[in-house]
Every structure is written in structure tokens, then in C-alpha cells.
Design an enzyme around this catalytic site. Structure first.
Site, short mmCIF file in Angstrom:
data_model
loop_
_atom_site.label_atom_id
_atom_site.label_comp_id
_atom_site.label_asym_id
_atom_site.label_seq_id
_atom_site.Cartn_x
_atom_site.Cartn_y
_atom_site.Cartn_z
N CYS A 177 0.81 -1.22 0.00
CA CYS A 177 0.00 0.00 0.00
C CYS A 177 0.84 1.27 0.00
CB CYS A 177 -0.96 -0.03 1.18
SG CYS A 177 -1.98 -1.51 1.13
N HIS A 317 -2.47 8.51 5.58
CA HIS A 317 -2.72 7.19 5.01
C HIS A 317 -4.15 6.80 5.39
CE1 HIS A 317 -1.76 3.42 3.18
NE2 HIS A 317 -1.92 2.73 4.28
N GLU A 328 -0.80 5.40 13.11
CA GLU A 328 -0.44 6.59 12.34
C GLU A 328 -0.50 7.83 13.23
OE1 GLU A 328 -2.65 7.15 8.72
OE2 GLU A 328 -1.39 8.84 8.11
N LYS A 349 -9.19 8.53 1.75
CA LYS A 349 -9.80 7.18 1.71
C LYS A 349 -11.20 7.17 2.28
CE LYS A 349 -5.39 4.64 1.81
NZ LYS A 349 -4.42 5.71 2.12
N HIS A 354 -9.64 2.53 -0.16
CA HIS A 354 -8.21 2.27 -0.19
C HIS A 354 -7.83 1.70 -1.55
CE1 HIS A 354 -4.21 1.44 0.75
NE2 HIS A 354 -4.32 0.74 1.87
N PHE A 413 1.41 -3.54 4.24
CA PHE A 413 1.80 -4.88 4.69
C PHE A 413 3.24 -5.15 4.28
CE2 PHE A 413 -2.64 -7.12 4.53
CZ PHE A 413 -3.04 -6.39 5.63
#
Lengths: 428, 403
Positions: A177, A317, A328, A349, A354, A413
């Protein structure tokens, strides 16, 4: 080169001279920016495939790209082509002769279920039992290079290189991502090394299939708040329960400031710095002390030659998963201290979902638009703030505010953390 | 950033293939040639040929069973090879040291669960609702963590977790081009001062019918009769896949000197290109990538990463015969098989090892390859991708290299 052409380390200043965006909100920069700043959601019920029995039945899929949308590879290409072409034309260059390198963030591809099932139905196999031995026998009888092409991870960049007239061997990358941000970082590095005066960086992701949805679902990563699709993505809210998978593409034309100025190009913003740091804690979770996230943010600021007080807005994010948004906020607090509460931070988002591989690129493009227009898109669906996260998330409505620098963060990830610092065009 | 480009040294090699593990074991094996036999499994994948892995004690580089369980063979092979390279470079398992190391991994995707795939196909046959079958079967039968064993960037993710390399983590995709670009990018970053030390490489696991299926749908696989790479032609051409994990530690001379590390060789250049594959254009692009060498061709070795597809091999050999006439040529795919993302890293690993030993690699195919008359000082490593992408690396011997 004049003094303004180089940065505090004597490196070429990087200008953004073109943008392109496709998302569930629509095709093109204008349509997307208008919808995003109006606080509209692109999340909807999935009708690309049956969702019976699935825990998640909503997404921000892109369903308007025509026939190419029938496969993940095709859709990822079509969106990248649309965004890439838009960005190059906006830069005042030829979209079939870009004459610079391509850095592409693209989803890993493999054979899709439609093809396995189609092959299994064919004749030509002695083996009746379902499985790859049977499919191999059928393939020998009925070869079909069109399926093979869709399984090659270089496919999308090859098609783009021919279509856009890029030069050299394109780099196709995946940092999960964070991929979109990593592609921009590679472009910035190439210009700073003096290898090229311009580069096109594209992030694209058209990989919503039954299997990809189920895989994320099995990791409990997705929101299951299916009832009202447009309200499911609620970053930094108390009742957030996962991200909403989405598709899209974002493209940026990067140029050395000197080269852009010399050809009289319009400069929409600057890339001031890039930072990254890998996490060695766990395959899907961040180190509990947030140290890799913190290190990535600090590296981005250091590369831009800025202190935290030089950042006026954060494009988060903000995935809407319990883990990401908490980590975050914690990482940002460690870097920004008390100043964080006064720094507006919003998550695109909440509206577009996402977009995975594309997210960093799309969000960088939106960040440039915020700098250019002095307009901060909101975090929508923010009616139930998480008391553990004290942030000014620009709740529910866009805000007019002149800003000089934006931090755009991406975490993925596999311990991927990348941060970009973007700045307003000189004199703008 | 530095103004003058710096040299880039190869200070660590981690190589695992069907021939064994470690650069030393590979060179020792080559030293017993000519007339060597590759390690090919022609039974389990008939009519295809697969250079499979020998037994490997994964725990030597992946000590935690929990980590091993999170990976399938592809990720284990890459993580293991990366560990070998770091160990070979003499980099201690110290998080502050390894936390400064950059990483670029050339990766495809990971293994599927073939049994679950077969189950979906079986159930879909008797159903008029294939979509429902996919939902039900995958939702109940897929192991949740298998996704992470399949994700391309999770090879790098596992290397971070197991070997603590966290300076940066970038995964490049796209078959042979990924390996070429990884070396290009890592070298360029160090040469320009953007990086001091970088772990770079890739892995490919060949023992996978799902991948063989993809390639044979385009009739790219060698079938029925095995031949060395340069002897493949007509109906007897194609790819024999090989499992390979190949990682290198690249380093600036300053950084290597500070930790008293000795290098195998210098990675002088790493270049790539792509374009339409008409014969003339491919020849021209490949010729343009080749370095202009001043030394005697006796001291140049060409390690070709040729795939086994005869049209491409013939273009490559024709250009090499013009440009590097007389230099001994070896198609290392004859011995290792073809490993896509890992192909270029494996070739550079073999080149660096051979240059460091001052070793002339014997012919892998006595019909097509000539013996060398002298020890090599320079090695040109080529990789013309099976579908697209072409790359060339120049590796050069250095004084006072590793023994």
C-alpha cells in the site's frame, strides 16, 4: 542553473508539471477534485461479481473503463493509461512520445478464476480429475497466449511504455500500500542523479476480484459495514472497522525545476523530499512503539530540509482500520508533538476507499491540488470521533486554507513505510 | 550526493540453486567440468524439465519455525539466500547495522494452494453458479495467511523480519526485467551517493505447476527432450525452469573499507532497455547495451542468461560474435535452469565469484561453447527476457579481492 533550481543539498528541485487521476469518483483530475472537495463518496455495492456469502459486499471499484475492465491486468492498464495520458497532456508534452522513464506501481497479477474455469471446461485432457495436471494437458492442446500475457507482471508497463512513448526499461514495483509513493520516490531519485530531466510515475490498481476480496477479508482487514456503502470508510472514527477496497490510478509528471522552467511549463507543485523505513516486527502489524513509522516521517522531513513546523497539512494514510489509524496518529504525535493538534490532517480514503497500490500516487496528486488551490479535502463520515485520537481531521467539509507544504504518508503490509513531502510551486 | 560517480563493490553473495548452496559450492562444481550434468527433475513435471532444489535445512538461515511456517518455498528460498549473502558479507546480526542497509528485491508472486484451486474447479463443474462456488470454497478453504505467502513484496517483508534489513525495502516486479532493474537501481543509488550499502537480488521457485501452466499457454516451455540452452532449436526449444535464490551485497568502497570488508569484484555497470522484438531492433538495442571493452577478449567472459528460446539466443549470439568476438561464452541456464526475476542476479553472482577466484568457467555445452584460454578479468552478464526486457551487467576483477 540558478540557485532556485537546486535544493538545500544542491540537488535539482523536483517540479510537478502534470497530474492524472482515475478513481471511483470518476475519470480525470477535474471530476475527481470536484467530487473529493464536495465530500462525495465513491463507495458502492459490488456488482462486478456475486457477493453471496461474503462478509464484505462493498467497494470503490472502477466500473467505467469498458472492455479492458474484464481482467485485473486490463483494468489496471486502462486506468494507468488514462491517468498517464492526462498527466502528460497537462504537462504540455506529447502523450505518445513522453521521452523520459516510467516508474509504475502496479498490483501483482496471476491467472484469474475466469481463465482457470474456462480452461477446465475444454477438451484435450486425459486426466479427468480437476487440478493443474489437467490444465497443463489442456494448455498443450489449446494454447492461449492471451491468458499468459495477463499473468506477466511486466505486461502493464510494457503496454504503457509503447502507448506513452517512455524511454528505457520501465520499473514496475510493489511496496504494497506504499507503492504509489515509492514510484514517485524512484522518479525523484532518477532526476536527482541527473539521469533524466523528467519522469512519469504512475500508481494503478484494478485488482478487485472475488479472490482478492476474500483474501483481505480472511485477514479481517476489511470493513463489514455494508448497509450504507458510502458511510463505511470512516478513518479516525471510533467505530471504524476496516478499510474499503478500491481501484484507481494516479499519475504525476516530475521534472527538474530548471528543465520545466526552461520550456515554460506550468509548475503545479514540488516534491521536496521522500523518506522510507522498513518494519521488521510482523507481516501485517507495525512495531508497537511505532519506530519505523516515526523514522519514515522523520526521513521524509529531513530529505525535504524541513522541521515538523514546516508542514501545514497532512494527507493521511488513514485507512479506517483500527490498527493503522491508531499507529499513524501515534507516529505523527511522536514527530509533531503538541503541534499535531493544530495541523489539519484528512484522509482521502474516507471518500475513495483504499486504492492499495495506487493510493500513494492518487493521494500525492490530491496533495498537489491542495497546495495549488489552498483547499483541504475533508475526512467524511466523521460523526463519532475516536477519543483516543486527537486530530483535526477536517471533518466532513472541505476547508479553505493556504498551505506551503504537505506530508503524505503511506504504510503497507510487509513493513512498508514511505512518506512524501510536497511543496507549493514557487511564486504560486 | 557525490559529484563523481563512485565504484560499486560486490561484497557478499548468497546463491542457492539445484546445484547446491553458496557461491563456493557452485564454483567448485563448475571446476570439475567440462562434461557436467545439471540436476534436473524430468519425472514429476513431464513432459517439462525442472531444475529443482536439493534438500535445504531452512533453519540455518531462518531459525524460527514460526517464520518458516509463514512462507512457502519461494519466500523461504529468497529469505535463505538473502541471509547467506549477508553472512557472506560479514555483516553481523546487529539491528543498528542491518537497519542501515537498503534492499531491492526482484519478485514474482508466491505459491497458490493447488488443492484448493482443484476443489473450486471440481465444484464449479456441477454448478450453474460458479461465482457462488468461488465465494463459498475460497472463504472456507483458503488459509488466511497464505495471502501473505503470495504477496510479491512479502519476500522483502520476510527478509526484514528474519534478517533485520530495514534501511529501505523496495520490490521490483516483471520477470527478467525486475532483476535487471533491481541491479541497475541499486548500483546507480550507490554510485551517486544516494545509498551506501544495498542487499539486492531475487528468487524464483520452479517447482510450481501453476507457473508452468502460464508459460506453456504461450508454448514457451521446453518439452520431451532436454538439451543445453544453446543447442535448443526448432521443436526442441523452450524454457527449462530452475529454482534459484540469488542475492548480492553491493557497497561503496568507503563503506566497505570502514568495516574492513573485502570485495569479490566491482559491478561496473548495469543497464537495461526494452522495445519491440523485431530482430533488427532487438539486435540494435542489445548491442547498444554492451560495454565497450579495451582488454583482450581472452580475458573477457560472457555469462549469458539466455532463456532457451532459439530466436532470442540466435540474436544474442550474433551480436556477441560481432561485438565481443572470441570471448568465451557460457549459457548458465544450461546448469541452473531459467529463473526469470533471479536470472540476472544469479549471473552477476557467478561472474563475481569466478572473477574473484580467477577462474575460467569450463564449457557447459562442449558442442556450442569453447574452452577459455585465460582467467577472466572482466565478465559481461546478459539477460534477454523471454518476452521483453534486455539487460547487460559488466563485472570487473579488482586487486586484493576475496580469495
Amino acid at each position: 542553473m540558478s540557485a532556485s533550481d537546486t535544493d538545500f543539498l544542491g540537488r535539482p528541485v523536483i517540479a510537478v508539471t502534470g497530474l492524472g487521476i482515475v478513481s471511483s469518483l470518476g475519470k480525470g483530475v477535474e471530476a475527481n477534485w470536484e467530487a473529493l472537495t464536495a465530500g462525495r463518496s465513491g463507495i458502492h455495492r459490488i456488482d462486478r461479481f456475486p457477493t453471496d456469502g461474503l462478509r464484505t459486499t462493498i467497494s470503490g471499484s472502477v466500473d467505467f473503463m469498458g472492455e479492458m475492465g474484464r481482467t485485473s491486468t486490463g483494468l489496471s492498464y486502462a486506468m494507468a493509461e488514462a491517468a498517464g495520458s492526462e498527466a502528460i497532456i497537462m504537462a504540455g508534452l506529447k502523450d505518445d512520445d513522453f521521452a523520459g522513464p516510467l516508474f509504475l506501481a502496479a498490483p501483482p497479477v496471476e491467472m484469474e478464476w475466469q481463465h482457470r474455469l474456462r480452461l477446465d471446461k475444454m477438451d484435450g485432457a486425459e486426466i479427468e480429475e480437476a487440478g493443474y495436471d489437467r490444465l497443463l494437458q489442456i494448455a498443450r492442446k489449446h494454447p492461449d497466449p492471451s491468458i499468459y500475457h495477463l499473468t506477466q507482471c511486466s505486461r502493464i508497463s510494457e503496454l504503457l511504455a509503447d502507448r506513452l512513448g517512455t524511454r528505457g526499461l520501465p520499473i514496475t514495483l510493489s511496496t504494497a500500500c506504499a507503492s504509489g509513493a515509492s514510484a514517485i520516490q524512484l522518479g525523484v531519485e532518477a532526476i536527482r542523479r541527473g539521469e533524466t530531466e523528467r519522469a512519469i510515475t504512475i500508481g494503478t490498481d484494478g485488482s478487485i476480484t472475488q479472490e482478492s476480496l476474500i483474501r483481505f477479508s480472511l485477514l479481517s482487514a476489511l470493513s463489514t459495514q455494508n448497509e450504507v456503502p458510502e458511510k463505511a470508510s470512516k478513518p479516525f472514527s471510533k467505530d471504524r472497522d476496516g478499510f474499503v477496497m478500491a481501484e484507481g490510478a494516479g499519475a504525476l509528471v516530475l521534472e527538474s525545476y530548471a528543465a520545466a522552467k526552461a520550456r515554460g511549463a506550468t509548475i503545479y507543485g514540488l516534491i521536496l523530499g521522500c523518506g522510507e523505513r522498513a518494519d521488521d516486527f510482523h507481516r501485517t502489524r507495525s512495531k508497537p512503539d511505532g519506530s519505523p513509522i516515526i523514522a519514515a516521517i522523520k526521513a521524509g522531513l529531513a530529505d525535504a530540509g524541513l522541521e515538523p513546523d514546516g508542514i501545514d497539512y497532512i494527507n493521511a494514510h488513514g485507512t479506517s482500520t483500527p490498527e493503522n489509524d491508531r499507529m499513524e496518529a501515534m507516529g505523527l504525535a511522536a514527530v509533531f508533538g503538541d503541534r499535531l493538534k493544530e495541523t489539519p490532517i484528512s484522509s482521502n480514503k474516507s471518500m475513495i476507499g483504499h486504492t492499495l497500490t495506487a493510493a500513494g500516487a492518487i493521494e500525492a496528486a490530491f496533495s498537489i491540488l491542495s497546495l495549488k488551490d489552498g483547499l483541504l479535502p475533508p475526512t467524511i463520515n466523521h460523526t463519532n470521533p475516536d477519543p483516543a485520537i486527537e486530530l483535526d481531521v477536517v471533518p466532513n467539509e472541505a476547508r479553505r486554507q493556504e498551505i506551503g507544504a504537505v506530508l503524505s504518508s503511506s504504510f503497507g503490509f510487509g513493513g512498508q513505510n514511505a512518506c512524501l513531502v510536497l511543496g507549493r510551486a514557487p511564486g504560486a | 550526493m557525490t559529484d563523481e560517480p563512485r565504484h560499486v563493490l560486490i561484497t557478499g553473495i548468497g546463491l542457492v540453486s539445484s546445484l547446491g548452496e553458496g557461491i563456493g559450492a557452485h564454483l567448485d562444481f563448475f571446476g570439475r567440468g567440462p562434461g557436467l550434468q545439471p540436476n534436473i527433475n524430468s519425472q514429476d513435471y513431464a513432459p517439462y524439465y525442472v531444475h529443482g532444489l536439493p534438500p535445504i535445512d531452512w533453519s540455518k538461515q531462518i531459525p524460527k519455525r514460526g517464520d518458516q511456517r509463514q512462507m512457502e518455498t519461494w519466500q523461504k528460498l529468497g529469505t535463505y539466500s538473502a541471509g547467506l549473502a549477508l553472512e557472506d558479507a560479514g555483516i553481523p546480526m546487529d539491528e543498528t547495522v542491518r537497519g542501515e542497509i537498503d534492499m531491492i528485491v526482484a519478485a514474482g508472486g508466491g505459491e497458490r494452494d493447488a488443492a484448493v484451486d482443484a476443489m473450486v474447479m471440481e465444484r464449479a463443474r456441477g454448478s450453474n453458479d460458479a461465482g457462488g462456488v468461488i465465494n463459498d470454497t475460497l472463504s472456507t478453504e483458503l488459509r488466511p495467511t497464505l495471502f501473505l505467502a503470495q504477496l510479491s513484496n512479502l519476500l522483502a517483508g520476510n527478509i526484514s523480519i528474519v534478517h533485520k534489513v530495514t534501511g529501505s525495502s523496495r520490490t521490483f516486479m516483471g520477470e527478467e526485467a525486475a532483476g535487471i532493474s533491481a541491479l541497475y537501481s541499486a548500483r546507480a543509488r550507490i554510485a551517486s551517493g544516494q545509498s551506501e550499502i544495498c542487499l539486492v537480488g531475487g528468487a524464483f521457485s520452479a517447482e510450481r505447476k501453476d507457473l508452468i501452466l502460464n508459460f506453456d499457454l504461450a508454448e514457451l516451455m521446453l518439452r520431451d527432450e532436454w538439451r543445453p540452452v544453446f543447442a535448443r532449436s526448432g521443436a526442441h526449444q523452450g524454457i527449462a525452469v530452475g529454482s534459484v535464490g540469488a542475492f548480492l551485497v553491493l557497497e561503496s568502497p568507503e563503506h566497505a573499507a570502514k568495516r574492513s570488508a573485502k570485495a569479490y569484484a566491482r559491478l561496473t555497470s548495469a543497464t537495461g532497455d526494452r522495445g519491440r522484438r523485431e530482430r533488427e531492433r532487438t539486435s540494435q538495442r542489445f548491442a547498444d547495451l554492451l560495454p565497450k571493452l579495451s582488454s583482450s577478449m581472452d580475458e573477457v567472459m560472457v555469462l549469458s542468461g539466455a532463456t532457451g528460446l532459439s530466436d532470442l539466443a540466435s540474436i544474442e549470439r550474433e551480436v556477441l560474435a560481432q561485438r565481443l568476438s572470441g570471448a568465451p561464452l557460457r549459457a548458465y541456464g544450461t546448469m541452473l535452469g531459467h529463473s526469470f526475476e533471479a536470472q540476472m542476479p544469479a549471473g552477476v553472482a557467478l561472474a563475481a565469484g569466478a572473477l574473484s577466484r580467477g577462474m575460467a568457467i569450463p564449457p557447459f555445452d562442449t558442442g556450442e561453447e569453447k574452452p577459455a584460454s585465460a582467467a577472466p578479468r572482466q565478465a559481461v552478464v546478459t539477460s534477454i527476457g523471454h518476452l521483453h526486457g534486455e539487460g547487460v551487467c559488466l563485472v570487473e576483477a579488482i586487486e586484493a579481492s576475496r580469495p
